[in-house]
Design a protein around this motif. Structure first.
Motif, PDB file in Angstrom:
ATOM      1  N   THR A 378       0.876  -1.069   0.221  1.00 54.69           N
ATOM      2  CA  THR A 378      -0.539   0.051  -0.065  1.00 54.69           C
ATOM      3  C   THR A 378       1.089   1.738  -0.683  1.00 54.69           C
ATOM      4  O   THR A 378       1.548   1.674   0.881  1.00 54.69           O
ATOM      5  N   HIS A 379       1.106   1.882  -1.325  1.00 53.18           N
ATOM      6  CA  HIS A 379       1.937   2.900  -0.819  1.00 53.18           C
ATOM      7  C   HIS A 379       1.149   4.243  -0.985  1.00 53.18           C
ATOM      8  O   HIS A 379       1.968   5.171  -1.138  1.00 53.18           O
ATOM      9  N   ILE A 380      -0.128   4.449  -1.196  1.00 60.17           N
ATOM     10  CA  ILE A 380      -0.981   5.393  -1.724  1.00 60.17           C
ATOM     11  C   ILE A 380      -1.922   5.217  -0.067  1.00 60.17           C
ATOM     12  O   ILE A 380      -3.013   4.696  -0.467  1.00 60.17           O
ATOM     13  N   ALA A 381      -1.872   6.271   0.716  1.00 59.49           N
ATOM     14  CA  ALA A 381      -2.853   5.868   1.558  1.00 59.49           C
ATOM     15  C   ALA A 381      -4.568   5.788   1.350  1.00 59.49           C
ATOM     16  O   ALA A 381      -4.896   6.544   0.134  1.00 59.49           O
ATOM     17  N   LYS A 382      -5.192   5.046   1.406  1.00 62.61           N
ATOM     18  CA  LYS A 382      -6.741   4.278   1.333  1.00 62.61           C
ATOM     19  C   LYS A 382      -8.040   5.504   2.470  1.00 62.61           C
ATOM     20  O   LYS A 382      -7.702   4.764   2.582  1.00 62.61           O
ATOM     21  N   VAL A 383      -7.608   6.686   1.748  1.00 59.11           N
ATOM     22  CA  VAL A 383      -8.391   7.102   2.783  1.00 59.11           C
ATOM     23  C   VAL A 383      -9.398   8.302   1.649  1.00 59.11           C
ATOM     24  O   VAL A 383      -8.568   8.774   0.733  1.00 59.11           O
ATOM     25  N   GLN A 384     -10.290   8.419   2.205  1.00 62.19           N
ATOM     26  CA  GLN A 384     -11.563   9.138   1.914  1.00 62.19           C
ATOM     27  C   GLN A 384     -11.568  10.602   3.034  1.00 62.19           C
ATOM     28  O   GLN A 384     -12.159   9.979   3.834  1.00 62.19           O
ATOM     29  N   SER A 385     -12.174  11.568   2.486  1.00 64.15           N
ATOM     30  CA  SER A 385     -12.016  12.770   3.834  1.00 64.15           C
ATOM     31  C   SER A 385     -12.604  14.119   3.057  1.00 64.15           C
ATOM     32  O   SER A 385     -12.744  14.185   2.135  1.00 64.15           O
ATOM     33  N   THR A 386     -13.523  14.210   3.711  1.00 65.55           N
ATOM     34  CA  THR A 386     -14.570  15.869   3.569  1.00 65.55           C
ATOM     35  C   THR A 386     -14.076  16.790   3.782  1.00 65.55           C
ATOM     36  O   THR A 386     -13.972  16.336   5.750  1.00 65.55           O
ATOM     37  N   ILE A 387     -14.350  18.370   3.994  1.00 64.33           N
ATOM     38  CA  ILE A 387     -14.588  19.383   5.101  1.00 64.33           C
ATOM     39  C   ILE A 387     -15.973  19.584   4.783  1.00 64.33           C
ATOM     40  O   ILE A 387     -16.739  20.120   4.016  1.00 64.33           O
ATOM     41  N   LEU A 388     -16.645  19.126   5.800  1.00 67.76           N
ATOM     42  CA  LEU A 388     -17.787  19.815   7.006  1.00 67.76           C
ATOM     43  C   LEU A 388     -18.170  21.254   6.652  1.00 67.76           C
ATOM     44  O   LEU A 388     -17.006  22.624   6.278  1.00 67.76           O
ATOM     45  N   SER A 389     -19.417  21.579   6.573  1.00 64.75           N
ATOM     46  CA  SER A 389     -19.215  23.418   6.543  1.00 64.75           C
ATOM     47  C   SER A 389     -19.433  24.076   7.334  1.00 64.75           C
ATOM     48  O   SER A 389     -19.311  25.532   7.618  1.00 64.75           O
ATOM     49  N   ASN A 390     -19.037  23.869   8.686  1.00 67.58           N
ATOM     50  CA  ASN A 390     -18.268  23.886   9.774  1.00 67.58           C
ATOM     51  C   ASN A 390     -16.564  24.411   9.813  1.00 67.58           C
ATOM     52  O   ASN A 390     -15.991  24.627  10.479  1.00 67.58           O
ATOM     53  N   GLY A 391     -16.222  24.096   8.427  1.00 71.16           N
ATOM     54  CA  GLY A 391     -15.147  23.962   8.607  1.00 71.16           C
ATOM     55  C   GLY A 391     -14.118  22.706   9.060  1.00 71.16           C
ATOM     56  O   GLY A 391     -12.824  22.288   8.887  1.00 71.16           O
ATOM     57  N   LYS A 392     -14.799  21.476  10.021  1.00 68.96           N
ATOM     58  CA  LYS A 392     -13.769  20.446  10.788  1.00 68.96           C
ATOM     59  C   LYS A 392     -13.863  19.703   8.228  1.00 68.96           C
ATOM     60  O   LYS A 392     -14.129  18.877   8.026  1.00 68.96           O
ATOM     61  N   THR A 393     -13.129  18.603   8.557  1.00 65.99           N
ATOM     62  CA  THR A 393     -12.886  17.579   8.049  1.00 65.99           C
ATOM     63  C   THR A 393     -12.910  16.236   8.766  1.00 65.99           C
ATOM     64  O   THR A 393     -12.255  15.961   9.697  1.00 65.99           O
ATOM     65  N   LYS A 394     -13.538  15.184   7.961  1.00 66.15           N
ATOM     66  CA  LYS A 394     -14.233  14.214   8.414  1.00 66.15           C
ATOM     67  C   LYS A 394     -13.976  12.770   7.443  1.00 66.15           C
ATOM     68  O   LYS A 394     -13.415  13.366   5.828  1.00 66.15           O
TER      69      LYS A 394
END
Length: 501
Positions: A378-394
């Motif tokens: 696994t060379h590339i991290a298999k993570v997915q994220s988004t920035i919520l409307s309140n500015g937090k990243t989840k």
């Protein structure tokens, strides 16, 4: 007859209250609810449709429960929905690699075990409501068949995505491990009476433990590994809003730190007292003591928007960051996450990424760092994220964990892997933790070994010393003796380290 009617009404209004409140809670915080669904190991692939379907089902069932004409169908629907929730929670608790957040509603503050018990009660209540409703028409056998069929159908709805979920099962990877003959042998174990301990370090042959529940308590395991003693650490200042005060041991010194304050205390193991050496210098979420003057830490750099490693000079209080060690692949937050560890015998520290096959070795004496790969692919991290409307990243989907935890001694890194290699037995992974051994000096892989679970309890901590390897499993601390293969790695690592100096 009257009692049955009243009971049916009570059960119906209970489910109306439960479903309406749960649905409204999800709607008011729909963005966060959808993220939580996406983080589920079972439902990540179906997060979009599931988030809408659950809310619609809860509201539709609640509306139909109000109407006597559709009440029996609504009770069957309530039985099916609560059965699905119950099976889902059971699978999460017993078979998931990790436990995601609660999905909101009335039970948001409950733990998963309490949530499971509540749901079982709801399933029973729905079945009782159905029997009471049908009792007037005397269709007991047919009703029993329909109830069992509803439960089986609901069970299947959850089981199918569970079986097909790639995140719930470790994939076979295109790498092969080597297993030397008995690289460690269990030597002794000691019952600590609780499972809230963690490794703080080793001093004069004694293993030192911290305690998550009692952060000012220090526990010493004697060298014979038969008894332990506990002491309370005295601080020069207690008036800080501590959130996670953590203990670290380096030689005869003890350190207590909380990066959210931020504060670092330093003391010694003779007096069990500590004084403030750093206060409000820099915020950090991980820390490792290198020697009496240098402390390595990890922080989030607001300028680069990614995690960074730094060194604090504990005497002068000055620190500097190195933005080139931790490298961003995607969001800079989750994809860069990992564990910071220090070699117990050298001024070297390591950063092991959680979601990719990379270990970074940082030598403070040479002011340099180098990288090596772990044996997985696994060379590339298999993570997915988004920035919520309140500015937090989840995170928007469960990440693929590559490396769980690590420890190091004399240039040898012991890394708990989360990925299965070729030709490995899946049953072994259910009852053991897999530890891969790496030589940090020549960037090589030495071999692997299993650490067996104890009474279904999994390993929660590990520590490598010069002569022994230690683990925390359940309430026990277990000591293992090294075999010749690992001792040879230690000698090579020590020799390489002396040459580099």
């Amino acid at each position: 007859m009257k009692i049955s009617t009243i009971s049916i009404s009570i059960i119906s209004y209970f489910f109306i209250l439960l479903f309406v409140y749960a649905a409204v809670s999800k709607i008011l915080d729909f963005e966060n609810f959808q993220i939580q669904i996406a983080q589920s190991p079972l439902l990540s692939t179906y997060a979009g449709i599931t988030s809408y379907a659950v809310i619609i089902a809860e509201l539709l069932i609640s509306f139909c429960l109000i109407l006597p004409r559709y009440r029996i169908y609504s009770l069957y629907s309530s039985l099916g929905l609560m059965t699905s929730f119950t099976i889902y929670i059971y699978l999460i608790i017993h078979y998931s690699e990790f436990v995601p957040c609660s999905c909101g509603g009335i039970l948001e503050k409950l733990g998963w075990d309490e949530h499971l018990i509540f749901n079982i009660g709801c399933v029973i209540m729905a079945a009782i409501g159905i029997y009471l409703t049908v009792k007037l028409k005397q269709r007991f056998l047919k009703t029993s068949v329909w109830i069992i069929s509803t439960i089986i159908f609901s069970f299947s709805l959850v089981l199918i995505p569970f079986i097909s979920s790639e995140q719930m099962m470790k994939k076979n990877n295109n790498f092969i491990r080597r297993f030397p003959h008995h690289p460690i042998l269990q030597d002794k174990s000691l019952d600590l009476g609780a499972n809230s301990y963690y490794f703080a370090g080793i001093s004069n042959g004694k293993v030192i433990l911290g305690n998550y529940i009692s952060p000012l308590t220090i526990t010493e395991i004697d060298s014979s590994f038969t008894t332990f003693s506990q002491h309370t650490i005295k601080l020069d200042h207690y008036d800080h809003p501590f959130k996670s005060l953590t203990l670290y041991i380096r030689d005869s010194h003890l350190y207590l730190a909380d990066g959210s304050v931020p504060v670092i205390y330093r003391g010694n193991l003779n007096t069990f007292s500590a004084k403030t050496v750093s206060y409000k210098k820099m915020y950090f979420d991980q820390l490792q003591v290198l020697d009496s003057t240098q402390i390595a830490f990890r922080t989030f750099n607001p300028n680069t928007k990614i995690r960074s490693l730094g060194i604090l000079q504990s005497i002068s209080g000055n620190y500097h960051l190195n933005d080139n060690i931790i490298k961003k692949q995607k969001d800079g937050l989750f994809d860069t996450d990992g564990q910071l560890i220090a070699d117990s015998r050298t001024n070297t520290y390591y950063y092991i990424y959680y979601y990719r096959n990379k270990i970074v070795t940082i030598k403070t004496s040479e002011n340099s760092f180098s990288e090596q790969n772990t044996i997985d692919t696994t060379h590339i991290a298999k993570v997915q994220s988004t920035i919520l409307s309140n500015g937090k990243t989840k995170m928007t989907a469960p990440p693929l964990v590559v490396n769980k935890m690590a420890t190091a001694c004399l240039g040898v890194i012991f890394n708990q892997s989360n990925l299965m290699g070729r030709f490995e037995n899946r049953d072994q992974w259910k009852t053991n933790a897999i530890i891969d051994i790496y030589n940090a000096e020549n960037k090589s892989y030495s071999g692997s070994f299993y650490v067996q679970n104890q009474h279904k309890n999994k390993m929660t901590g590990m520590l490598a010393g010069d002569n022994y390897f230690y683990t925390l499993i359940g309430n026990e601390i277990i000591r293992y003796r090294y075999a010749q293969t690992i001792m040879e790695d230690f000698r090579k690592g020590e020799a390489e380290n002396l040459r580099s100096e």
